[in-house]
Structures are given as structure tokens and as C-alpha cells.
Design a protein around this motif. Sequence first.
Motif, mmCIF file in Angstrom:
data_model
loop_
_atom_site.group_PDB
_atom_site.id
_atom_site.type_symbol
_atom_site.label_atom_id
_atom_site.label_comp_id
_atom_site.label_asym_id
_atom_site.label_seq_id
_atom_site.Cartn_x
_atom_site.Cartn_y
_atom_site.Cartn_z
ATOM 1 N N THR A 1 93.170 45.490 -54.846
ATOM 2 C CA THR A 1 94.512 45.324 -53.928
ATOM 3 C C THR A 1 94.243 45.839 -52.688
ATOM 4 O O THR A 1 94.308 47.295 -52.649
ATOM 5 N N VAL A 2 94.582 45.030 -51.613
ATOM 6 C CA VAL A 2 94.546 45.623 -50.172
ATOM 7 C C VAL A 2 95.886 45.526 -49.820
ATOM 8 O O VAL A 2 96.696 44.648 -49.820
ATOM 9 N N LEU A 3 96.367 46.750 -49.022
ATOM 10 C CA LEU A 3 97.671 47.072 -48.323
ATOM 11 C C LEU A 3 97.602 47.452 -47.015
ATOM 12 O O LEU A 3 96.687 48.016 -46.528
ATOM 13 N N ARG A 4 98.658 47.434 -46.406
ATOM 14 C CA ARG A 4 98.429 47.882 -44.952
ATOM 15 C C ARG A 4 99.742 48.703 -44.640
ATOM 16 O O ARG A 4 100.996 48.456 -45.285
ATOM 17 N N ASP A 5 99.738 49.768 -43.926
ATOM 18 C CA ASP A 5 100.971 50.371 -43.341
ATOM 19 C C ASP A 5 100.898 50.266 -41.960
ATOM 20 O O ASP A 5 99.927 51.171 -41.419
ATOM 21 N N ASN A 6 101.323 49.563 -41.062
ATOM 22 C CA ASN A 6 101.060 49.367 -39.637
ATOM 23 C C ASN A 6 101.682 50.512 -38.995
ATOM 24 O O ASN A 6 101.093 50.968 -37.869
ATOM 25 N N ALA A 7 102.644 51.144 -39.543
ATOM 26 C CA ALA A 7 103.350 52.250 -38.819
ATOM 27 C C ALA A 7 102.256 53.565 -38.755
ATOM 28 O O ALA A 7 102.240 54.308 -37.855
ATOM 29 N N THR B 1 97.045 52.424 -41.043
ATOM 30 C CA THR B 1 96.134 52.510 -42.198
ATOM 31 C C THR B 1 96.160 51.396 -42.918
ATOM 32 O O THR B 1 97.235 50.628 -43.137
ATOM 33 N N VAL B 2 94.960 51.165 -43.516
ATOM 34 C CA VAL B 2 94.904 50.187 -44.578
ATOM 35 C C VAL B 2 94.401 50.925 -45.890
ATOM 36 O O VAL B 2 93.840 51.933 -45.784
ATOM 37 N N TYR B 3 94.563 50.260 -46.940
ATOM 38 C CA TYR B 3 94.454 50.973 -48.306
ATOM 39 C C TYR B 3 93.664 50.030 -49.305
ATOM 40 O O TYR B 3 94.077 48.733 -49.064
ATOM 41 N N LEU B 4 92.830 50.401 -50.061
ATOM 42 C CA LEU B 4 92.397 49.723 -51.153
ATOM 43 C C LEU B 4 92.403 50.376 -52.395
ATOM 44 O O LEU B 4 91.813 51.389 -52.682
ATOM 45 N N GLN B 5 93.266 49.568 -53.134
ATOM 46 C CA GLN B 5 93.711 50.368 -54.281
ATOM 47 C C GLN B 5 92.875 49.639 -55.575
ATOM 48 O O GLN B 5 92.733 48.410 -55.526
ATOM 49 N N LEU C 1 91.665 53.890 -51.899
ATOM 50 C CA LEU C 1 90.929 54.245 -50.428
ATOM 51 C C LEU C 1 91.860 54.143 -49.381
ATOM 52 O O LEU C 1 92.692 53.291 -49.498
ATOM 53 N N SER C 2 91.606 54.846 -48.271
ATOM 54 C CA SER C 2 92.343 54.737 -47.001
ATOM 55 C C SER C 2 91.446 54.717 -46.009
ATOM 56 O O SER C 2 90.102 54.972 -45.902
ATOM 57 N N CYS C 3 91.756 53.709 -44.815
ATOM 58 C CA CYS C 3 91.167 53.549 -43.542
ATOM 59 C C CYS C 3 92.078 53.865 -42.400
ATOM 60 O O CYS C 3 92.920 52.958 -42.189
ATOM 61 N N ALA C 4 92.044 54.979 -41.998
ATOM 62 C CA ALA C 4 92.867 55.154 -40.645
ATOM 63 C C ALA C 4 91.930 54.812 -39.539
ATOM 64 O O ALA C 4 91.030 55.090 -39.158
ATOM 65 N N ALA C 5 92.975 53.969 -38.719
ATOM 66 C CA ALA C 5 92.465 53.454 -37.426
ATOM 67 C C ALA C 5 92.986 54.352 -36.170
ATOM 68 O O ALA C 5 94.019 54.696 -36.445
ATOM 69 N N SER C 6 92.135 54.435 -35.223
ATOM 70 C CA SER C 6 92.893 54.919 -33.987
ATOM 71 C C SER C 6 91.956 54.452 -32.791
ATOM 72 O O SER C 6 91.057 53.713 -32.885
ATOM 73 N N GLY C 7 92.552 54.838 -31.662
ATOM 74 C CA GLY C 7 92.183 54.007 -30.457
ATOM 75 C C GLY C 7 92.928 52.991 -29.849
ATOM 76 O O GLY C 7 94.120 52.990 -29.886
ATOM 77 N N VAL D 1 87.783 50.993 -30.992
ATOM 78 C CA VAL D 1 88.572 51.600 -32.247
ATOM 79 C C VAL D 1 87.789 52.427 -33.179
ATOM 80 O O VAL D 1 86.519 52.097 -33.418
ATOM 81 N N GLN D 2 88.341 53.356 -33.663
ATOM 82 C CA GLN D 2 87.528 54.191 -34.622
ATOM 83 C C GLN D 2 88.076 54.111 -35.971
ATOM 84 O O GLN D 2 89.489 54.120 -36.035
ATOM 85 N N LEU D 3 87.470 53.955 -37.137
ATOM 86 C CA LEU D 3 87.767 53.857 -38.279
ATOM 87 C C LEU D 3 87.250 54.978 -39.136
ATOM 88 O O LEU D 3 86.039 55.233 -39.102
ATOM 89 N N VAL D 4 88.270 55.529 -39.973
ATOM 90 C CA VAL D 4 87.637 56.670 -41.018
ATOM 91 C C VAL D 4 88.093 56.511 -42.183
ATOM 92 O O VAL D 4 89.224 56.303 -42.513
ATOM 93 N N GLU D 5 87.252 56.377 -43.183
ATOM 94 C CA GLU D 5 87.767 56.000 -44.524
ATOM 95 C C GLU D 5 87.662 57.332 -45.406
ATOM 96 O O GLU D 5 86.958 58.388 -45.022
ATOM 97 N N SER D 6 88.716 57.377 -46.552
ATOM 98 C CA SER D 6 88.915 58.502 -47.312
ATOM 99 C C SER D 6 89.196 58.081 -48.556
ATOM 100 O O SER D 6 89.518 56.750 -49.114
ATOM 101 N N GLY D 7 89.208 59.010 -49.478
ATOM 102 C CA GLY D 7 89.545 58.654 -50.983
ATOM 103 C C GLY D 7 88.570 58.527 -51.903
ATOM 104 O O GLY D 7 88.977 58.311 -53.000
ATOM 105 N N GLY D 8 87.385 58.384 -51.560
ATOM 106 C CA GLY D 8 86.394 58.235 -52.531
ATOM 107 C C GLY D 8 86.223 59.217 -53.410
ATOM 108 O O GLY D 8 86.722 60.421 -53.195
ATOM 109 N N GLY D 9 85.461 59.378 -54.477
ATOM 110 C CA GLY D 9 85.139 60.113 -55.332
ATOM 111 C C GLY D 9 84.547 59.702 -56.612
ATOM 112 O O GLY D 9 84.230 58.604 -56.673
ATOM 113 N N LEU D 10 84.564 60.661 -57.556
ATOM 114 C CA LEU D 10 83.889 60.377 -58.879
ATOM 115 C C LEU D 10 85.004 60.062 -59.623
ATOM 116 O O LEU D 10 86.120 60.721 -59.925
#
Length: 124
Positions: free
Chosen positions: A69-75, A78-82, A20-26, A2-11
Motif C-alpha cells: 500500500t502506498v500512502l502520502r502525508d503531504n504535511a 513524505t510518502v510511504y510504502l507499507q 518504507l518512508s520517502c522524505a522529500a525536500s527542496g 528535489v531531494q528524496l531520502v528513503e528509509s525503513g528498509g532492513g531484514l
Amino acid sequence: QVQLVESGGGLVQVGGSLRLSCAASGRTFSTYAMGWFRQAPGKEREFVAAIRRSDGRTYYADSLKGRFTVLRDNAKNTVYLQMNSLKPEDTASYYCAADSLSRLSDRGAAYDYWGQGTQVTVSS
């Protein structure tokens, strides 16, 4: 694998929000649990939240309940951290992780796969 890639960070300024988003693949991981952890410079890694992909059940660090808040979009695999009402002490690198046994754990050792992390900096 499984590969996980986070995004959405910043100042962001104190009191602001980030998602934040975490996209999973594999490998298919429909039964996995996904966790978020963070680590600030000079500090130990800290559990933030986790969500079980199958039923959406969540688990939060007590200190962060109500703001994160942690959320998921199975389709989208991707999981999110609001993150709301951010504070300077939320500054850290944030990592997502996958647990193939879906244990909804707050222990890093329970997770099989980790992303590279995304930096969140909260300025005052």
C-alpha cells in the motif's frame, strides 16, 4: 531541485511487514506523483506503486496489489510504502522517485528525481 531520502528498509522474516518512508525536500512539489520501484540483484528495475500527491490516486503493479500500500502525508512531504506478507522474492533495493508532471506512471523514465534507495531483505 528535489531531494528524496528513503528509509525503513532492513531484514525481515517471511510473512513480516515493513514500512518504507520517502522524505522529500527542496522545491515545492505539491502536484508531483511519487513512485516506488525496486531492483533485485541481476534483475531489471521493477515498478511497485505510485501515488499522486494532489488527489491521493494510486496505481499498483498487478502482482503486488493487496500486499503493498502506498500512502502520502503531504504535511510531512513524505510518502510511504507499507509492505505486508513479505516474501523472499520481495528482497531488493527500493527506490522512490518523483514525477513533476504527476503522470502516475509505471515507467522509470517518467520520473525526474530519484532517491538513493533502501535495502529490504526477506529471509526464509
